[in-house]
Motif scaffolding. Structure first.
Motif, mmCIF file in Angstrom:
data_model
loop_
_atom_site.group_PDB
_atom_site.id
_atom_site.type_symbol
_atom_site.label_atom_id
_atom_site.label_comp_id
_atom_site.label_asym_id
_atom_site.label_seq_id
_atom_site.Cartn_x
_atom_site.Cartn_y
_atom_site.Cartn_z
ATOM 1 N N ASN A 224 0.850 -1.198 0.000
ATOM 2 C CA ASN A 224 0.000 0.000 0.000
ATOM 3 C C ASN A 224 0.884 1.246 0.000
ATOM 4 O O ASN A 224 0.913 2.005 0.969
ATOM 5 C CB ASN A 224 -0.928 -0.042 1.218
ATOM 6 C CG ASN A 224 -1.931 1.107 1.229
ATOM 7 O OD1 ASN A 224 -2.109 1.811 0.235
ATOM 8 N ND2 ASN A 224 -2.574 1.289 2.372
ATOM 9 N N ARG B 279 -0.707 4.570 0.505
ATOM 10 C CA ARG B 279 -1.213 4.770 1.863
ATOM 11 C C ARG B 279 -2.681 5.174 1.877
ATOM 12 O O ARG B 279 -3.094 6.068 2.609
ATOM 13 C CB ARG B 279 -0.377 5.825 2.605
ATOM 14 C CG ARG B 279 1.077 5.377 2.785
ATOM 15 C CD ARG B 279 1.875 6.363 3.595
ATOM 16 N NE ARG B 279 3.253 5.929 3.746
ATOM 17 C CZ ARG B 279 3.677 5.029 4.630
ATOM 18 N NH1 ARG B 279 2.821 4.460 5.437
ATOM 19 N NH2 ARG B 279 4.950 4.708 4.697
ATOM 20 N N GLU B 280 -3.442 4.536 1.035
ATOM 21 C CA GLU B 280 -4.879 4.806 1.030
ATOM 22 C C GLU B 280 -5.558 3.834 1.975
ATOM 23 O O GLU B 280 -5.287 2.635 1.955
ATOM 24 C CB GLU B 280 -5.427 4.644 -0.384
ATOM 25 C CG GLU B 280 -5.001 5.785 -1.290
ATOM 26 C CD GLU B 280 -5.890 5.865 -2.511
ATOM 27 O OE1 GLU B 280 -6.568 6.886 -2.671
ATOM 28 O OE2 GLU B 280 -5.899 4.910 -3.282
ATOM 29 N N GLU B 281 -6.477 4.362 2.757
ATOM 30 C CA GLU B 281 -7.104 3.533 3.770
ATOM 31 C C GLU B 281 -7.945 2.408 3.167
ATOM 32 O O GLU B 281 -7.967 1.300 3.677
ATOM 33 C CB GLU B 281 -7.971 4.394 4.682
ATOM 34 C CG GLU B 281 -7.571 4.237 6.136
ATOM 35 C CD GLU B 281 -7.996 5.423 6.937
ATOM 36 O OE1 GLU B 281 -9.211 5.548 7.148
ATOM 37 O OE2 GLU B 281 -7.127 6.221 7.345
ATOM 38 N N GLU C 136 1.237 -2.480 4.685
ATOM 39 C CA GLU C 136 1.817 -1.145 4.898
ATOM 40 C C GLU C 136 3.328 -1.214 4.623
ATOM 41 O O GLU C 136 3.965 -2.241 4.845
ATOM 42 C CB GLU C 136 1.570 -0.674 6.337
ATOM 43 C CG GLU C 136 0.104 -0.518 6.697
ATOM 44 C CD GLU C 136 -0.681 0.346 5.717
ATOM 45 O OE1 GLU C 136 -0.154 1.381 5.251
ATOM 46 O OE2 GLU C 136 -1.817 -0.013 5.393
#
Ligand SMILES: *Cc1c(COP(=O)(O)O)cnc(C)c1O
Length: 227
Positions: free
Chosen positions: A124, A127-129, A135
Motif C-alpha cells: 500500500n 497509503r490509502e485507507e 503497509e
C-alpha cells in the motif's frame, strides 16, 4: 474494437518505454473482470497471452468456458483466505498477497497439491485507507516470512496508485514502489524477483516510465465495465 484498442495500447506502451530508454520486456495483462469470456477469447486471438481477473469464482467460470487455453492467469484482486485453495489450484501468479495470514494460507494450500505458487506482495505505497496492500513499514517482515515458506515463491511487488485527476501525483508512488522492488532483489535469491506490477488504464504510461514491467489494463481494452 478490442483489436484496435490493443494496438493503441501496445503503441503507447512502446512509446512510454522509449521515453525512458527501456528495452526490457513489459507484459500487458488484459484485465477481463466483469467482461464475458468472449472478450477474452477475442483478446487471445489478438495475441494477448496474459489475463487478469479479480475474483476467483468469475475466473473459474471463464477457465471452464475456455478449456483449450494457453493463457497465463493472474489473480489481481483481493483474495480471501477461504478462496486460497481455489486460487492456488488455478492461477499462475497471485498479485495480491497482502498479509501474513493470507501468505500462510496460500503456502498451506500449495503444499497440499505439491505446488510452489508464484506470488507478488502487494504494498500500500499510496497509503490509502480503503486500498489493500501491506503497509510499507510491515513489508520487510512479510518478505522475511515469505522466504521461509516452502510452497510460495515471491517474484516481486504489486501496487496500485491512488485514483486522482492529477496524474503526476501517482509518479512518486510508483517511484517508491520501484525502489522497494530494487531493494527486494537484494533480499531474495538472484533472479527470483523479476516482476513489478503497476499501472492501469489511466496511469500505465507513468508506471512504465517508473519501471513497471507488468501493467494491468482493463477499460482501455474492453471498454467500461457494467456492474
Ligand atoms: C480492475 C483492475 C485493474 C484494471 O483497471 P482499469 O482501470 O480498467 O484498467 C487493474 N488492477 C487491479 C488490481 C484491478 O482491480
Amino acid at each position: 474494437m478490442i483489436k484496435e484498442n490493443l494496438e493503441t495500447i501496445r503503441t503507447r506502451m512502446a512509446e512510454a518505454a522509449a521515453r525512458v530508454h527501456r528495452t526490457d520486456e513489459i507484459t500487458l495483462i488484459a484485465v477481463t473482470k466483469n467482461h464475458p469470456v468472449e472478450c477474452m477469447i477475442e483478446a487471445a486471438a489478438c495475441g494477448v497471452t496474459d489475463v487478469g481477473e479479480n475474483r476467483v469464482q468469475e475466473a473459474l467460470g471463464k477457465m471452464e468456458a475456455f478449456p483449450d487455453n494457453h493463457l497465463t492467469w493472474h489473480l489481481i484482486g483481493h483474495l480471501q483466505t477461504n478462496k486460497a485453495k481455489q486460487a492456488v489450484a488455478h492461477f499462475d501468479l497471485i498479485h495480491s498477497i497482502d498479509s501474513e495470514h493470507l501468505l500462510r494460507a496460500v503456502d498451506k494450500e500449495a503444499g497440499k497439491i505439491d505446488k510452489v505458487q508464484d506470488i507478488l506482495l502487494q504494498v500500500n505505497v499510496a497509503r490509502e485507507e480503503q486500498k489493500s496492500g501491506v503497509e510499507v513499514e510491515e513489508f520487510p517482515q512479510l518478505c522475511e516470512l515469505a522466504k521461509e515458506m516452502p510452497h510460495v515463491r515471491v517474484r516481486g511487488l504489486m501496487c496500485m496508485a491512488q485514483n486522482t485527476e492529477n496524474l503526476e501525483e501517482v509518479r512518486p508512488v510508483f517511484r517508491i514502489a520501484h525502489a522497494l522492488y530494487e531493494d527486494m532483489k537484494k533480499k531474495f535469491s538472484e533472479g527470483q524477483i523479476c516482476y513489478l506490477s503497476m499501472g492501469m488504464t489511466h496511469d500505465f504510461e507513468i508506471a512504465i516510465e517508473e519501471g513497471a514491467n507488468m501493467v494491468r489494463v482493463g477499460t482501455a481494452i474492453f471498454g467500461p465495465r457494467n456492474y
